[in-house]
Design a protein around this motif. Sequence first.
Motif, PDB file in Angstrom:
ATOM      1  N   THR A  59     -36.090 -33.728  54.606  1.00  0.00           N
ATOM      2  CA  THR A  59     -37.380 -33.878  55.242  1.00  0.00           C
ATOM      3  C   THR A  59     -37.735 -35.349  55.260  1.00  0.00           C
ATOM      4  O   THR A  59     -37.255 -36.113  54.412  1.00  0.00           O
ATOM      5  CB  THR A  59     -38.449 -33.045  54.497  1.00  0.00           C
ATOM      6  OG1 THR A  59     -39.679 -33.078  55.214  1.00  0.00           O
ATOM      7  CG2 THR A  59     -38.668 -33.543  53.087  1.00  0.00           C
ATOM      8  N   HIS A 261     -37.534 -27.363  61.481  1.00  0.00           N
ATOM      9  CA  HIS A 261     -38.278 -26.103  61.440  1.00  0.00           C
ATOM     10  C   HIS A 261     -39.167 -26.085  60.200  1.00  0.00           C
ATOM     11  O   HIS A 261     -38.968 -26.873  59.267  1.00  0.00           O
ATOM     12  CB  HIS A 261     -37.332 -24.894  61.433  1.00  0.00           C
ATOM     13  CG  HIS A 261     -36.503 -24.780  60.184  1.00  0.00           C
ATOM     14  ND1 HIS A 261     -35.397 -25.572  59.941  1.00  0.00           N
ATOM     15  CD2 HIS A 261     -36.627 -23.967  59.088  1.00  0.00           C
ATOM     16  CE1 HIS A 261     -34.872 -25.258  58.768  1.00  0.00           C
ATOM     17  NE2 HIS A 261     -35.606 -24.294  58.226  1.00  0.00           N
ATOM     18  N   ASP A 262     -40.133 -25.186  60.175  1.00  0.00           N
ATOM     19  CA  ASP A 262     -41.025 -25.039  59.019  1.00  0.00           C
ATOM     20  C   ASP A 262     -40.554 -23.887  58.134  1.00  0.00           C
ATOM     21  O   ASP A 262     -40.103 -22.851  58.629  1.00  0.00           O
ATOM     22  CB  ASP A 262     -42.460 -24.751  59.472  1.00  0.00           C
ATOM     23  CG  ASP A 262     -43.133 -25.960  60.106  1.00  0.00           C
ATOM     24  OD1 ASP A 262     -42.619 -27.084  59.927  1.00  0.00           O
ATOM     25  OD2 ASP A 262     -44.164 -25.774  60.779  1.00  0.00           O
ATOM     26  N   GLU A 263     -40.671 -24.089  56.820  1.00  0.00           N
ATOM     27  CA  GLU A 263     -40.459 -23.008  55.864  1.00  0.00           C
ATOM     28  C   GLU A 263     -41.569 -23.058  54.825  1.00  0.00           C
ATOM     29  O   GLU A 263     -42.042 -24.151  54.467  1.00  0.00           O
ATOM     30  CB  GLU A 263     -39.093 -23.105  55.174  1.00  0.00           C
ATOM     31  CG  GLU A 263     -37.922 -22.832  56.106  1.00  0.00           C
ATOM     32  CD  GLU A 263     -36.610 -22.619  55.355  1.00  0.00           C
ATOM     33  OE1 GLU A 263     -36.654 -22.215  54.160  1.00  0.00           O
ATOM     34  OE2 GLU A 263     -35.545 -22.865  55.956  1.00  0.00           O
ATOM     35  N   THR A 264     -41.957 -21.876  54.352  1.00  0.00           N
ATOM     36  CA  THR A 264     -43.002 -21.780  53.335  1.00  0.00           C
ATOM     37  C   THR A 264     -42.463 -21.042  52.123  1.00  0.00           C
ATOM     38  O   THR A 264     -41.951 -19.917  52.251  1.00  0.00           O
ATOM     39  CB  THR A 264     -44.241 -21.044  53.877  1.00  0.00           C
ATOM     40  OG1 THR A 264     -44.754 -21.756  55.018  1.00  0.00           O
ATOM     41  CG2 THR A 264     -45.328 -20.961  52.810  1.00  0.00           C
ATOM     42  N   ARG A 269     -45.878 -25.113  52.622  1.00  0.00           N
ATOM     43  CA  ARG A 269     -45.091 -25.230  53.856  1.00  0.00           C
ATOM     44  C   ARG A 269     -44.586 -26.662  54.030  1.00  0.00           C
ATOM     45  O   ARG A 269     -45.338 -27.628  53.863  1.00  0.00           O
ATOM     46  CB  ARG A 269     -45.932 -24.832  55.070  1.00  0.00           C
ATOM     47  CG  ARG A 269     -45.135 -24.856  56.382  1.00  0.00           C
ATOM     48  CD  ARG A 269     -45.953 -24.317  57.529  1.00  0.00           C
ATOM     49  NE  ARG A 269     -47.065 -25.221  57.855  1.00  0.00           N
ATOM     50  CZ  ARG A 269     -47.967 -24.957  58.798  1.00  0.00           C
ATOM     51  NH1 ARG A 269     -47.907 -23.825  59.477  1.00  0.00           N
ATOM     52  NH2 ARG A 269     -48.945 -25.835  59.028  1.00  0.00           N
ATOM     53  N   ASN A 271     -41.841 -29.087  56.663  1.00  0.00           N
ATOM     54  CA  ASN A 271     -40.986 -29.186  57.848  1.00  0.00           C
ATOM     55  C   ASN A 271     -39.655 -29.786  57.417  1.00  0.00           C
ATOM     56  O   ASN A 271     -39.624 -30.904  56.885  1.00  0.00           O
ATOM     57  CB  ASN A 271     -41.641 -30.055  58.916  1.00  0.00           C
ATOM     58  CG  ASN A 271     -40.808 -30.116  60.182  1.00  0.00           C
ATOM     59  OD1 ASN A 271     -40.088 -31.085  60.410  1.00  0.00           O
ATOM     60  ND2 ASN A 271     -40.902 -29.081  61.005  1.00  0.00           N
TER      61      ASN A 271
END
Length: 445
Positions: A59, A261-264, A269, A271
């Motif tokens: 990131t 992409h985003d992940e939580t 969260r 990116n």
Amino acid sequence: MVAVTQVVRHVGRGLAALGGTLALVLAGVAGPAAAEPETPVVYPSGASMTSADRLGFDTCTAPSLAALRAWTGTSPYTAVNIYFGGGNRACAQPNLTAAWVRDATAAGWRLLPTYLGYQPSCMLGDKPHRYTASTATARGTSDGTDAVARAKALGLLPGSALYADVEHYDRTDTACRTAVRRYVSAWTRTLHAAGYLAGVYVHQDSGLRDLSATYTSTTYARPDAVWMARWDGKQALTGWPTAPDRQWSLGQRAKQYRGDHDETWGGVRLNIDSDRLRAPVATVARTYRVTSPDALNARRGPGTSYAVARSYAPGTALAVVCQGAGQRVGTTAVWDRLTSGAWVSDYYVSTPSRTGYSGALPRCTYPGQVTADSLNARTGPGVSYPVTGNPLRRGALAPVMCQKTGSRVGGTAVWDRLSDGRWVSDLYVSNRSSTTWSAPVPRCP
């Protein structure tokens, strides 16, 4: 991302005496090595390689420690990249400090140091700072020098792998392809001279193709590891279409398999890009304390026969880099190597185990690239021992733990014990010496 000072160190490694011909055949090697492409790493005292075999993410801005804590145990990731420098680095790094590096490592995260320096003139993008074929070597040298200084300031120790980010570029520009090779070669030699491993982040259809094509070239220094971008959702580190499996074959590959992409996880969260690693990463010391009732002697090798380097009072905090095998003390034969390069018996240190290795700490290894097309590994330090496992391919990063005298192969009787317990003749592993011991690698007990 080049210093050429180490080029001459490896010349003559393959100049075996005539009487060593049979030994060379028995050792299972394919021929002599030159200075390039396997330039040796000059490890200083206290250095060690750290490897990661896990999922990671990258990131732009290093996440906060709170975010990492939230992702610990809830996400599948246990490695994270850090953009630690480079003139083309775009993101601010408010979290990235030596304390962050220390605490993230203590929490179990492996770090993938990424340097976004000068880019090729034909790069497909808008990065402003670029190099050409005529300036690539100078830029690789200056970026490598800056990367080492920034790595040290963050507590990324020698033996760490630092990855030069080479973004996707137009391969129809022949001069630009030459520039990329010169830049990566310069980056590699500069890092090796300073005791660091050289990695490179590349696109599968540009940088990886061009570095693969010159894998055995004697013109360019070969990087130790490649991190490929191919967003196909597949995590495989073999079967790559633009580099055969025999290249960078021993824990020297990473793949960015999913892009932006985003992940939580844990309610936080981020990116990210997703990565699969089986590659060298950052080496960072961990802090433990002396548990002995009396002063603990730190020695110049992993045993009480070595000279005392200094003593530590009970309760003193120790900066432990890695663990290796040595003389048995109490219930363990494990010794801890400190950032000073000295060794202490793990029996008197507050690591998780007093009987064996602790999972949080890497094994002490000092790898060099294999300089033969195919190098047999054996069960002991000599050609009379049986061959075991698969041979090591040219360019494999042989993880040397210690050295011992064995049967003579060519110009040396030194054999290297690898981290998996196998042995190879040191003649065909690039390091600081072609004929004798290589500091700071310890002697095998």
